[in-house]
Design an enzyme around this catalytic site. Structure first.
Site, short mmCIF file in Angstrom:
data_model
loop_
_atom_site.label_atom_id
_atom_site.label_comp_id
_atom_site.label_asym_id
_atom_site.label_seq_id
_atom_site.Cartn_x
_atom_site.Cartn_y
_atom_site.Cartn_z
N ASN A 138 0.80 -1.25 0.00
CA ASN A 138 0.00 0.00 0.00
C ASN A 138 0.82 1.29 0.00
O ASN A 138 0.27 2.38 0.06
CB ASN A 138 -1.02 0.05 1.15
CG ASN A 138 -2.13 -0.95 0.90
OD1 ASN A 138 -2.53 -1.16 -0.24
ND2 ASN A 138 -2.61 -1.59 1.95
N ASP A 161 0.41 -8.40 -10.99
CA ASP A 161 -0.97 -7.91 -11.04
C ASP A 161 -1.36 -7.22 -9.73
O ASP A 161 -2.11 -6.25 -9.73
CB ASP A 161 -1.93 -9.08 -11.30
CG ASP A 161 -1.74 -9.67 -12.68
OD1 ASP A 161 -1.20 -8.97 -13.56
OD2 ASP A 161 -2.12 -10.83 -12.89
#
Ligand SMILES: CCCCCCCCCCCCC/C=C/[C@@H](O)[C@H](COP(=O)(O)O)NC(=O)CCCCC
Ligand SMILES: Nc1ncnc2c1ncn2[C@@H]1O[C@H](COP(=O)(O)OP(=O)(O)O)[C@@H](O)[C@H]1O
Ligand SMILES: [Ca+2]
Length: 508
Positions: A138, A161
């Site tokens: 994050n 991904d």
């Protein structure tokens, strides 16, 4: 003006479209070069080198170069100037990029791949970069809410991904925040994100890169960024009880792919091999899940999931959707028809529920989970794999790797949808009988039939390689919500068919 190509297949003529030129540079002649052949007799030669994209086999791109030289310095400079002006006219090319590198993705080679293969090409193409090596999950997403995003012509993610998903959440989230859109409202019309994302593949599956470029190759992807390609992409929003959960562009999978992901997260140390290990384990466990799926068929798009042709560069079906989207934006005051359209409801026992916004082609399955899915048509393909024997499920999986039709089974259904909802039987039961605590706490596997593989626990949703906390979800496809530095898979193989105006006319 003389020309010399710097590779073994020297030809007399070389045709390079301006859009394929990477850079033009003045070339310094060293003494050794000057002393060979006819240049010996000349006064000091002047030269410039044109670096350009050379298309090789299997969608691979390479940087090649050709050097031109002459004795007239002024003429040489005029050529350099003229070619640089032509390059300046390529307005879609990025000049300033923000790069995020996940050093732990895939085989942990992200930093090396970027520094050795990508950074030199960006520098050759005079692209300036701000590089962030992520320190935790994050990091990139949070950073994108803070940076001066208008400074950049694009964002590049180096990873898989999951890393792409993080960057996409940062960009789309930032866009909605800046426009005052509430992401928790599942019906909110989301604002399109015009800052393109480039993917330098360095992950485990790299399905988004493979499905949009046709190959997992960092140099090819870097060159697509340099030439300023643009590929719009559909994005699905996932909600639960008016709470935003995630966006998805590739696979939203419950059952088989959710269970693989959950198991494989504990084996990250194995690298990309973790998916083979967990895939085998999950296949043997053969769990199925009961639930209800409701969906709205996508009636606005021309194709169907059983089409023989695939979405390719310049896809006509995706272009049609783009036009429809532009018309919708013009009529934004009118009531959306989708609320009125019918919902189909299917109850059942499923080994896998897969919703894919693109084919999900990857090296493990070069044609993907839904070979005819479109990158930018505003729809997803919903694949329902019902309870069947292990042998039949294996036959189904094997067809992802060969030319046979994976939808040609009685236990597999596929629909093209624009929205869907799922509730597991377990959560339906819990909602209707909230006092049945024993069922909630101890109901892991079916106690009545221990060997039957039915699972009274929920599976997990695999959302572009990230797990979702809720099994009950509401999904809506947003047509062309974002853009990539890509152009879709080019049609470069003989006999490969794709949608063209004429093939569509035949269809209609
Ligand atoms: C007998 C052999 C049968 C093999 C059948 C294989 C079919 C594979 C289809 C794979 C579809 C993958 C869809 C993409 C998923 C990714 O988003 C996700 C995360 O990727 P990354 O962040 O790069 O790790 N990957 C997965 O969920 C792994 C799926 C594993 C499939 C075996
Ligand atoms: N520095 C970091 N440390 C740990 N996790 C990270 C870091 N940077 C990114 N991540 C997370 O790692 C996850 C997987 O990354 P990805 O690049 O997709 O690799 P893989 O394809 O191997 O799963 C992403 O969800 C991302 O949020
Ligand atoms: Ca689509």
């Amino acid at each position: 003006m003389k020309m010399r190509q710097n590779h073994p297949f020297d030809t007399k003529n070389c045709f390079v479209p301006t859009s394929d030129i990477i850079a033009v540079e003045e070339t310094e002649f060293n003494k050794k070069q000057h002393n060979i052949g006819k240049w010996q007799k000349m006064a000091k030669p002047h030269a410039f080198t044109v670096y350009y994209v050379k298309k090789a086999r299997n969608h691979r791109w390479r940087c090649s170069d050709v050097t031109f030289w002459c004795v007239d310095e002024h003429l040489c400079n005029q050529w350099i100037q003229a070619l640089k002006e032509l390059l300046e006219m390529q307005k879609s090319r990025p000049k300033q990029l923000l790069v995020y590198i996940n050093p732990y993705g895939g085989r942990r080679q992200g930093k090396r791949i970027y520094e050795q293969k990508v950074a030199p090409l960006f520098s050759l193409a005079s692209i300036s970069t701000d590089v962030v090596i992520t320190e935790h999950a994050n990091h990139a997403k949070d950073n994108l809410f803070e940076v001066n995003i208008n400074k950049y012509d694009g964002v590049v993610c180096v990873g898989g991904d999951g890393m792409f998903s993080e960057v996409m959440h940062g960009l789309i989230g930032r866009m909605q925040k800046d426009s005052g859109i509430d992401q928790n409202n599942p019906k909110a019309p989301l604002v399109q994100c015009n800052i393109r994302i480039g993917i330098i593949p360095a992950g485990s599956t790299d399905c988004i890169c493979y499905s949009t470029v046709g190959i997992i190759d960092p140099v090819t992807s870097a060159l697509h960024i340099i030439v300023g390609d643009c590929q719009p992409l559909d994005v699905s929003s996932v909600h639960h009880n008016n709470t935003f959960l995630k966006y998805s562009v590739s696979l939203l999978g419950y059952g088989f792919y959710g269970d693989i992901l959950k198991d494989s997260e504990k084996k990250r140390w194995m690298g990309p091999m973790r998916y083979d290990y967990s895939g085998f384990k999950t296949f043997l466990s053969h769990h199925y899940y009961e639930g209800t799926i409701s969906f709205q068929p996508a009636r606005h798009t021309l194709g169907s999931p059983r089409d023989k042709d695939s979405c390719r560069t310049g896809c006509y079906i995706c272009k049609k959707s783009e036009q429809q989207l532009a018309e919708q934006h013009k009529e934004c005051g009118l009531k959306r028809e989708e609320d009125e359209e019918e919902w189909k409801v299917i109850k059942g026992k499923f080994l896998a529920i897969n919703a894919v916004n693109m084919s999900c082609a990857c090296p493990r399955s070069p044609k993907g989970l839904s070979p005819a899915a479109h990158l930018a048509d505003g729809s997803a393909d919903l694949i329902l794999v019902r309870k069947c024997s292990r042998f039949d499920f294996l036959r189904y999986l094997v067809r992802h790797t060969n030319q046979d039709d994976q939808f040609d089974f009685s236990f597999v259904d596929v629909y093209r949808v624009k929205s869907f909802q799922f509730t597991s039987k377990l959560s339906e039961d819990n909602e209707s009988n909230v006092t049945d605590i024993g069922k909630k706490r101890f109901g892991q596997f079916c106690r009545d039939h221990p060997a039957c593989c039915c699972n009274s626990a929920n599976s997990t949703w695999n959302c572009d390689g990230e797990t979702l906390d809720s099994s009950a979800i509401e999904v809506r496809v947003h047509c062309q919500l974002m853009k990539l530095f890509a152009r879709g898979i080019e049609e470069n193989c003989k006999g490969e068919a794709a949608y063209s105006q004429s093939s569509i006319e035949q269809l209609l």
